[in-house]
Design an enzyme around this catalytic site. Structure first.
Site, PDB file in Angstrom:
ATOM      1  N   ASN A 182       1.175  -1.371  -0.459  1.00 34.65           N
ATOM      2  CA  ASN A 182      -0.187   0.103  -0.003  1.00 34.65           C
ATOM      3  C   ASN A 182       1.086   0.616  -0.541  1.00 34.65           C
ATOM      4  O   ASN A 182       1.458   1.430   0.828  1.00 34.65           O
ATOM      5  CB  ASN A 182      -1.358   0.294   0.842  1.00 34.65           C
ATOM      6  CG  ASN A 182      -1.688   1.143   0.702  1.00 34.65           C
ATOM      7  OD1 ASN A 182      -1.607   1.740   0.211  1.00 34.65           O
ATOM      8  ND2 ASN A 182      -2.510   0.927   2.540  1.00 34.65           N
ATOM      9  N   TRP A 183       0.737   1.584  -1.058  1.00 34.33           N
ATOM     10  CA  TRP A 183       2.033   2.707  -1.173  1.00 34.33           C
ATOM     11  C   TRP A 183       1.013   4.358  -0.480  1.00 34.33           C
ATOM     12  O   TRP A 183       2.138   5.635  -0.589  1.00 34.33           O
ATOM     13  CB  TRP A 183       2.061   2.628  -2.588  1.00 34.33           C
ATOM     14  CG  TRP A 183       3.225   2.464  -3.622  1.00 34.33           C
ATOM     15  CD1 TRP A 183       3.516   0.994  -2.606  1.00 34.33           C
ATOM     16  CD2 TRP A 183       3.375   2.221  -5.063  1.00 34.33           C
ATOM     17  NE1 TRP A 183       4.498   0.513  -4.344  1.00 34.33           N
ATOM     18  CE2 TRP A 183       4.596   0.871  -4.964  1.00 34.33           C
ATOM     19  CE3 TRP A 183       3.138   3.555  -5.838  1.00 34.33           C
ATOM     20  CZ2 TRP A 183       4.657   1.142  -6.184  1.00 34.33           C
ATOM     21  CZ3 TRP A 183       4.244   2.887  -7.495  1.00 34.33           C
ATOM     22  CH2 TRP A 183       5.249   1.500  -7.251  1.00 34.33           C
ATOM     23  N   LYS A 184       0.250   4.566  -0.215  1.00 31.11           N
ATOM     24  CA  LYS A 184      -0.479   5.255   0.396  1.00 31.11           C
ATOM     25  C   LYS A 184      -0.834   6.916  -1.171  1.00 31.11           C
ATOM     26  O   LYS A 184      -0.263   6.044  -1.676  1.00 31.11           O
ATOM     27  CB  LYS A 184      -0.458   5.924   1.444  1.00 31.11           C
ATOM     28  CG  LYS A 184      -0.110   5.122   2.239  1.00 31.11           C
ATOM     29  CD  LYS A 184      -0.095   4.813   3.621  1.00 31.11           C
ATOM     30  CE  LYS A 184       0.203   3.559   4.793  1.00 31.11           C
ATOM     31  NZ  LYS A 184       0.384   3.854   6.050  1.00 31.11           N
ATOM     32  N   HIS A 190      -9.159   1.291   4.869  1.00 35.26           N
ATOM     33  CA  HIS A 190      -8.128   1.667   5.811  1.00 35.26           C
ATOM     34  C   HIS A 190      -8.164   2.976   7.189  1.00 35.26           C
ATOM     35  O   HIS A 190      -9.300   2.859   6.440  1.00 35.26           O
ATOM     36  CB  HIS A 190      -6.718   2.104   5.283  1.00 35.26           C
ATOM     37  CG  HIS A 190      -5.651   2.421   5.655  1.00 35.26           C
ATOM     38  ND1 HIS A 190      -4.870   2.962   5.903  1.00 35.26           N
ATOM     39  CD2 HIS A 190      -4.963   1.647   4.953  1.00 35.26           C
ATOM     40  CE1 HIS A 190      -3.936   3.099   6.739  1.00 35.26           C
ATOM     41  NE2 HIS A 190      -3.939   1.770   5.863  1.00 35.26           N
ATOM     42  N   GLU A 196      -6.477   5.147   7.582  1.00 34.79           N
ATOM     43  CA  GLU A 196      -6.460   6.176   7.266  1.00 34.79           C
ATOM     44  C   GLU A 196      -7.649   7.207   6.857  1.00 34.79           C
ATOM     45  O   GLU A 196      -8.331   8.126   6.428  1.00 34.79           O
ATOM     46  CB  GLU A 196      -5.605   6.578   6.432  1.00 34.79           C
ATOM     47  CG  GLU A 196      -3.671   6.695   6.899  1.00 34.79           C
ATOM     48  CD  GLU A 196      -2.760   5.938   6.346  1.00 34.79           C
ATOM     49  OE1 GLU A 196      -3.132   5.631   5.419  1.00 34.79           O
ATOM     50  OE2 GLU A 196      -1.812   5.422   7.043  1.00 34.79           O
ATOM     51  N   GLU A 240      -4.872  -4.453  11.006  1.00 39.53           N
ATOM     52  CA  GLU A 240      -3.767  -3.272  11.323  1.00 39.53           C
ATOM     53  C   GLU A 240      -4.152  -2.224  12.168  1.00 39.53           C
ATOM     54  O   GLU A 240      -5.271  -1.811  12.424  1.00 39.53           O
ATOM     55  CB  GLU A 240      -3.851  -3.064   9.951  1.00 39.53           C
ATOM     56  CG  GLU A 240      -3.730  -3.143   8.266  1.00 39.53           C
ATOM     57  CD  GLU A 240      -3.509  -2.328   7.254  1.00 39.53           C
ATOM     58  OE1 GLU A 240      -2.234  -1.968   6.537  1.00 39.53           O
ATOM     59  OE2 GLU A 240      -3.591  -1.139   7.013  1.00 39.53           O
ATOM     60  N   GLY A 278       2.809   2.884  10.674  1.00 42.17           N
ATOM     61  CA  GLY A 278       3.972   3.865  10.243  1.00 42.17           C
ATOM     62  C   GLY A 278       4.808   4.503  12.446  1.00 42.17           C
ATOM     63  O   GLY A 278       5.437   5.308  11.695  1.00 42.17           O
ATOM     64  N   SER A 291       3.703  -1.472  10.237  1.00 43.80           N
ATOM     65  CA  SER A 291       5.521  -1.521  10.233  1.00 43.80           C
ATOM     66  C   SER A 291       5.695  -2.935  10.376  1.00 43.80           C
ATOM     67  O   SER A 291       6.780  -3.109  11.013  1.00 43.80           O
ATOM     68  CB  SER A 291       5.701  -1.531  12.223  1.00 43.80           C
ATOM     69  OG  SER A 291       5.398  -0.045  12.423  1.00 43.80           O
TER      70      SER A 291
HETATM   71  P1  13P Z   1       3.557   1.041   7.722  1.00 43.97           P
HETATM   72  O1  13P Z   1       3.913  -0.273   7.012  1.00 43.97           O
HETATM   73  O2  13P Z   1       3.853   2.482   7.390  1.00 43.97           O
HETATM   74  O3  13P Z   1       3.639   0.958   8.850  1.00 43.97           O
HETATM   75  O4  13P Z   1       2.001   0.731   7.202  1.00 43.97           O
HETATM   76  C1  13P Z   1       0.521   0.035   7.195  1.00 43.97           C
HETATM   77  C2  13P Z   1      -0.250   0.152   6.344  1.00 43.97           C
HETATM   78  O5  13P Z   1      -1.211   1.200   7.490  1.00 43.97           O
HETATM   79  C3  13P Z   1      -0.329  -0.450   5.277  1.00 43.97           C
HETATM   80  O6  13P Z   1      -2.224  -0.474   4.643  1.00 43.97           O
END
Ligand code: 13P
Length: 246
Positions: A7-9, A93, A95, A164, A170, A209
């Site tokens: 997931n590159w966001k 997600h 976010e 998650e 993050g 993470s």
């Molecule tokens: P990180 O791997 O940066 O913690 O993010 C996880 C995430 O939100 C994947 O969707």
């Protein structure tokens, strides 16, 4: 088969996407031994689809709206994603939930819309730090899963779920594999109750993470049926190490 998803966001322009995929594909061997998925931003989907064709690496989006078309400025629909070569869509997600205010009802509608289009959603669930402190992890996850699948329980085998924990996203502080396994088992059991005919076809992924240095520890556990990787998926070599950590 395990699913390892990037997931590159909100990262990478089209040219950065091209550089990444050129480099990443050099690391890909035996793509049939695991499912590998890239979820770039919408603007990179078209070029990514062209570059991934024939590689065995799959393509997904990070979000979508639940209507097929119409006056919904700024939104992207499941048919648009399907035509551009997406097989997967990340839905709900943390976010999206916490920055953009998506609630369980909207997430439910999005799941239905994706399933109607033949896209495989990856539903994200997970508790906040305060929920865990209050001993509410299982209750929060159960509520999220039940509401997201409301009315479509019998289609649960057509989705995957990413656990998650919000506090692990993050932050560099992942859940312990044991804590993740406990939640994964709980979700499996819940799905078995909600959809006895689902035959366990929903994979439960872990996200939060995940790094090349800890991926192998998670993968020792058969309950970890894949990863949804954020930060560590942004570098092709780092993501490849996670893909081949088992
Ligand atoms: P990180 O791997 O940066 O913690 O993010 C996880 C995430 O939100 C994947 O969707």
């Amino acid at each position: 088969m395990r699913l390892i998803a990037a997931n590159w966001k909100m990262n990478k322009t089209v040219s950065q996407t091209q550089d990444y995929i050129r480099s990443f594909l050099k690391f890909v061997e035996h793509p049939e031994s695991r499912e590998i998925l890239l979820c770039p931003p919408f603007t990179s989907l078209y070029v990514a689809h062209q570059m991934l064709e024939g590689s065995g690496v799959k393509l997904g989006a990070q979000n979508c709206y639940y209507e097929k078309s119409g006056a919904f400025t700024g939104e992207i629909s499941p048919p648009m994603l399907r035509e551009i070569g997406c097989e997967y869509v990340i839905i709900g997600h943390s976010e999206r939930r916490h920055i953009f205010g998506e609630d369980d009802e909207m997430i439910n509608k999005k799941l239905i819309a994706c399933l109607e289009e033949g896209l495989r959603p990856i539903l994200c669930v997970g508790e906040k730090h305060e929920d865990r402190e209050a001993g509410m992890t299982f209750k929060v996850v159960e509520t999220q899963v039940r509401l997201a699948l409301s009315g479509i329980e019998d289609m649960s085998d057509r989705i995957d779920i990413a656990y998650e924990p919000v506090w692990a996203i993050g932050t560099g502080v992942p859940a312990t594999p044991e804590d993740a396994v406990a939640v994964h088992r709980f979700i499996k059991e819940l799905l078995r109750e909600m959809n006895p005919k689902g035959e366990g076809k929903t994979r439960i992924l872990y996200g939060g993470s995940v790094k090349p240095t800890n991926a192998g520890e998670f993968m020792k556990h058969p309950e970890i049926e894949g990863f949804l990787v954020g930060g560590a998926s942004l570098d092709p070599e780092s993501f490849a190490k996670i893909v081949y950590s088992f």
